[in-house]
Design an enzyme around this catalytic site. Structure first.
Site, PDB file in Angstrom:
ATOM      1  CG  HIS A  71      -2.048   0.666   0.918  1.00  0.00           C
ATOM      2  ND1 HIS A  71      -3.179   0.740   1.609  1.00  0.00           N
ATOM      3  CD2 HIS A  71      -2.455   2.226   1.048  1.00  0.00           C
ATOM      4  CE1 HIS A  71      -4.313   1.705   1.745  1.00  0.00           C
ATOM      5  NE2 HIS A  71      -3.228   2.595   0.893  1.00  0.00           N
ATOM      6  CD  GLU A 108      -6.717   3.616  -0.470  1.00  0.00           C
ATOM      7  OE1 GLU A 108      -6.728   4.011   0.476  1.00  0.00           O
ATOM      8  OE2 GLU A 108      -5.418   4.200  -0.396  1.00  0.00           O
ATOM      9  CG  HIS A 149     -11.193   4.801   1.997  1.00  0.00           C
ATOM     10  ND1 HIS A 149     -11.042   6.512   2.372  1.00  0.00           N
ATOM     11  CD2 HIS A 149     -10.022   4.149   2.066  1.00  0.00           C
ATOM     12  CE1 HIS A 149      -9.340   6.376   2.895  1.00  0.00           C
ATOM     13  NE2 HIS A 149      -9.061   5.839   2.019  1.00  0.00           N
ATOM     14  CG  ASN A 199      -5.809   5.503  10.620  1.00  0.00           C
ATOM     15  OD1 ASN A 199      -4.471   4.717  10.368  1.00  0.00           O
ATOM     16  ND2 ASN A 199      -5.795   6.525  11.043  1.00  0.00           N
ATOM     17  CG  HIS A 220      -1.879   6.847   9.256  1.00  0.00           C
ATOM     18  ND1 HIS A 220      -0.521   8.547   8.942  1.00  0.00           N
ATOM     19  CD2 HIS A 220      -2.365   7.337   8.438  1.00  0.00           C
ATOM     20  CE1 HIS A 220      -0.997   8.817   7.766  1.00  0.00           C
ATOM     21  NE2 HIS A 220      -2.171   8.149   7.183  1.00  0.00           N
ATOM     22  CG  ASP A 236      -1.047   5.671   2.353  1.00  0.00           C
ATOM     23  OD1 ASP A 236      -1.391   5.481   1.383  1.00  0.00           O
ATOM     24  OD2 ASP A 236      -2.978   5.992   3.535  1.00  0.00           O
ATOM     25  CG  LEU A 296      -4.007  11.960   9.244  1.00  0.00           C
ATOM     26  CD1 LEU A 296      -3.803  10.301  10.364  1.00  0.00           C
ATOM     27  CD2 LEU A 296      -2.821  12.940   9.440  1.00  0.00           C
ATOM     28  N   GLY A 320      -2.597  10.725   3.185  1.00  0.00           N
ATOM     29  CA  GLY A 320      -1.581   9.739   3.736  1.00  0.00           C
ATOM     30  C   GLY A 320      -0.176   9.890   4.674  1.00  0.00           C
TER      31      GLY A 320
END
Length: 394
Positions: A66, A136, A202, A226, A258, A281, A316, A318
C-alpha cells in the site's frame, strides 16, 4: 542484462528458524544458494567474494502492499520516469517489492495507470520490483473518503473488474472497497474467485456487515483504525471485526501519526497468526521537505512530515513514511522483536500476494532480496534480486 554475481554476506542472519549470530548468505545471480552458520558453509562456496561485516544484521527485503508514491511522483501519474523514481526512492529505504496503489478517480484515469504499470512490469525493473496494482477505490464510502475525492466514488462494479482482468491478467492484486455498499458482496466473491485480495477500507460498515463480508470472502483490511467505523463497547464497528476475526489480515501505518503506539502494540498482540502487515501509505511528498503537494487530484499540505488535506487539515492524506522507518517504529515504539517486525514487514505481505515461495524470508532458493542494518536498525545496504543497489548511486 546485468553480470551474474556470486557473493557471500557475513553477519547476523535472520532466518525463519531464528537469528544466526555468525551466519552467512551465499547468493548467485538473483537467488540465494545457502543460508546458515558460516562454519557449515559448503566448500563449493568458499571462493566466492566475501562481504565481511559480521556485526551487521541481515534481514529480508520489505514488501509494501500500500504505497501511492514518493520522491515527488504519484502512481496516478504513471510513466517510466515516475515509476523509476518511486521504485528507486523506496528501494533506498528497504522496499524490494511493492504494489502500485491508485486513488479513487475516474475510470479513464485508472485505465491509464493500469496500462503504464503493466508495460513497466514487462520490462526489466532496476529498483524495487512492482508486483502489481492495488486499487484503493473507487468502490468506497463517501462518509469515510478521507483523502479520496468523493466526486469519483461509485458502488462496487464487477463489470469494471472483469474488463481490467481480461485486459491485464493478474495485474490487479488487491482492491479496497466498502463492504456495506450495494454490489460489494458480488465484487468480493469475484475478487476471491480470481485470487485477488478483497480489502476493507474507507468504510461505514457495522461490525455485522463486516462479518457478513468476511463470510463471503473479504480477507484484508487497509490502514487499520483509519477511515473506518471505530471500536465501541456496544458497537464494535469495522475495527471490532478486524480485531476479533482471524480470517482477516490487517495493515498498519506505523508512523506515530496515524495510530498511537499503544494501539499498534495492541493490534500486533492480537494479529499474531501471520496476518499483520506494515505499510507506508506513502504519498508523493515522501522523501521531500514540508510544503504543498497533490495526492491524486486533491491538494495536500505537509508540515513536520504530517500530510493533511489543504482544505481540511483534520483529514490525514497518506503519509511520508518509509518502510525502514516503520520497521524501526515497530521495534522501538511498539515493542515488537526484530523477528516479529520482520515478519510484519516482509513475510506476511509476501504471503498476502501469494509470493512467499519466492520472497519474504532468507532461505535457499528464494530471491536475493536482502537488507543490511547496523545495531541501531539503520539501513546500510540493499540487494534486489541479488543486485547491490549501492552500486547504482541511489
Amino acid at each position: 542484462m546485468a553480470e551474474m554475481i556470486s557473493k557471500l554476506l557475513l553477519g547476523q542472519v535472520l532466518t525463519p528458524r531464528g537469528l544466526i549470530s555468525e551466519g552467512v548468505i551465499a547468493f548467485s545471480g538473483e537467488h540465494i544458494a545457502y543460508v546458515g552458520e558460516y562454519k557449515n558453509l559448503p566448500a563449493q562456496y568458499h571462493k566466492w567474494t566475501i562481504d565481511d561485516q559480521q556485526d551487521n544484521l541481515l534481514i529480508p527485503g520489505f514488501v509494501d502492499v500500500h504505497v501511492h508514491g514518493g520522491a515527488g511522483y504519484d502512481f496516478m501519474n504513471s510513466n517510466k520516469t515516475a515509476l523509476d523514481a518511486i521504485t528507486k526512492f523506496h528501494s533506498k529505504h528497504g522496499t524490494t517489492m511493492m504494489l502500485a496503489t491508485t486513488m479513487t478517480a475516474p475510470k479513464k484515469a485508472i485505465d491509464c495507470v493500469l496500462a503504464e504499470v503493466n508495460n513497466y512490469m514487462h520490462e526489466e525493473m532496476s529498483y524495487a520490483q512492482i508486483a502489481g496494482v492495488h486499487l484503493e477505490g473507487p468502490f468506497i464510502s463517501p462518509k469515510w473518503c478521507g483523502a479520496q475525492n468523493p466526486q469519483h466514488i461509485i458502488s462496487p462494479t464487477v463489470t469494471w473488474l472483469q474488463e481490467w482482468e481480461a485486459r491485464y491478467p493478474n495485474l490487479i492484486r488487491q482492491v479496497t472497497l466498502a463492504p456495506e455498499r450495494e454490489g460489494a458482496k458480488e465484487a468480493i466473491q469475484w475478487l476471491r474467485q480470481h485470487h485477488i485480495t478483497a480489502a476493507l477500507g474507507h468504510t461505514d460498515a457495522t461490525y455485522e456487515e463486516v462479518i457478513a463480508a468476511i463470510d463471503v470472502g473479504l480477507n484484508h483490511a487497509v490502514h487499520t483504525f483509519n477511515a473506518m467505523t471505530p471500536l465501541h463497547h456496544r458497537q464494535p464497528g469495522a475495527v471490532g471485526a478486524i480485531l476479533t476475526d482471524k480470517r482477516i489480515s490487517a495493515e498498519i501505518i506505523a508512523d506515530g501519526i496515524h495510530v498511537h503506539p499503544a494501539m499498534v502494540t495492541l493490534l500486533a498482540s492480537i494479529k499474531k497468526e501471520n496476518n499483520l502487515l506494515l505499510i507506508t501509505d506513502a504519498m508523493s511528498a515522501a522523501g521531500l521537505s514540508d510544503g504543498a503537494y497533490m495526492l491524486g487530484d486533491l491538494p495536500v499540505t505537509v508540515l513536520e512530515g504530517k500530510a493533511t488535506l489543504t482544505d481540511n487539515p483534520s483529514a490525514l492524506a497518506g503519509s511520508t513514511l518509509t518502510m525502514i522507518e516503520g520497521f524501526r517504529f515497530l521495534v522501538k515504539q511498539a515493542n515488537l522483536s526484530i523477528e516479529e517486525a520482520s515478519k510484519v514487514a516482509s513475510l506476511t505481505p509476501a504471503r498476502s500476494l501469494g509470493l512467499d515461495h519466492l520472497i519474504g524470508s532468507l532461505e535457499a532458493g528464494k530471491r536475493a532480496d536482502i537488507l543490511m542494518l547496523d545495531d541501531q536498525l539503520n539501513l546500510l545496504n540493499v540487494w534486489v534480486k541479488g543486485r547491490d543497489l549501492n552500486t547504482l548511486n541511489l
